[in-house]
Design a protein around this motif. Structure first.
Motif, mmCIF file in Angstrom:
data_model
loop_
_atom_site.group_PDB
_atom_site.id
_atom_site.type_symbol
_atom_site.label_atom_id
_atom_site.label_comp_id
_atom_site.label_asym_id
_atom_site.label_seq_id
_atom_site.Cartn_x
_atom_site.Cartn_y
_atom_site.Cartn_z
ATOM 1 N N VAL A 197 0.853 -1.193 0.000
ATOM 2 C CA VAL A 197 0.000 0.000 0.000
ATOM 3 C C VAL A 197 0.884 1.236 0.000
ATOM 4 O O VAL A 197 1.801 1.354 0.807
ATOM 5 N N LEU A 198 0.589 2.146 -0.918
ATOM 6 C CA LEU A 198 1.310 3.409 -0.982
ATOM 7 C C LEU A 198 0.336 4.551 -0.727
ATOM 8 O O LEU A 198 -0.622 4.732 -1.480
ATOM 9 N N PHE A 199 0.570 5.273 0.358
ATOM 10 C CA PHE A 199 -0.174 6.499 0.617
ATOM 11 C C PHE A 199 0.564 7.591 -0.131
ATOM 12 O O PHE A 199 1.764 7.793 0.091
ATOM 13 N N MET A 200 -0.140 8.268 -1.051
ATOM 14 C CA MET A 200 0.544 9.190 -1.953
ATOM 15 C C MET A 200 -0.338 10.381 -2.278
ATOM 16 O O MET A 200 -1.529 10.399 -1.956
ATOM 17 N N LYS A 201 0.264 11.370 -2.929
ATOM 18 C CA LYS A 201 -0.485 12.508 -3.437
ATOM 19 C C LYS A 201 -0.819 12.209 -4.886
ATOM 20 O O LYS A 201 0.073 12.074 -5.714
ATOM 21 N N GLY A 202 -2.107 12.064 -5.160
ATOM 22 C CA GLY A 202 -2.562 11.701 -6.496
ATOM 23 C C GLY A 202 -2.776 10.202 -6.597
ATOM 24 O O GLY A 202 -2.936 9.511 -5.587
ATOM 25 N N THR A 203 -2.757 9.701 -7.827
ATOM 26 C CA THR A 203 -2.976 8.283 -8.087
ATOM 27 C C THR A 203 -1.772 7.710 -8.820
ATOM 28 O O THR A 203 -0.917 8.463 -9.296
ATOM 29 N N ALA A 204 -1.730 6.387 -8.931
ATOM 30 C CA ALA A 204 -0.625 5.746 -9.654
ATOM 31 C C ALA A 204 -0.562 6.261 -11.096
ATOM 32 O O ALA A 204 0.516 6.466 -11.643
#
Length: 103
Positions: free
Chosen positions: A18-25
């Protein structure tokens, strides 16, 4: 424990990566999040679960509190906090990240 913390805990334990990120993949909203996705793809991870922290301020703050880490992106593997973009990059270059993801 707040609902957000509960949700985060369930999210990071339910999915292996799981990657918590700004935006989407597909459309990262910051360079560090984009780099994190590139690193995971370079390690051969097909199924990256991402959480866009820009969609929910509570999750954005909640993940920082949950991990005790001030920045986004944040990578979790098998429920364990790995780190942010710089740590991912170091682990990628040493081969450690791929070994962890393959395990």
């Amino acid at each position: 424990m707040s609902d957000v913390k509960t949700w985060i805990k369930e999210t990071v334990t339910a999915t292996p990566v799981v990657l918590f990120m700004k935006g989407t993949a597909q459309f990262p909203q910051c360079g560090f999040s984009g780099r994190a996705i590139q690193i995971l793809k370079a390690c051969g991870v097909e199924n990256i679960a991402t959480v866009n922290v820009l969609e929910d301020p509570e999750v954005r703050q909640g993940i920082k509190d949950f991990s005790n880490w001030p920045t986004i992106p944040q990578l979790y593997v098998k429920g364990e906090f790995i780190g942010g973009s710089d740590i991912m990059n170091e682990m990628f270059e040493s081969g450690e990240l791929k070994a962890l993801l393959d395990a």
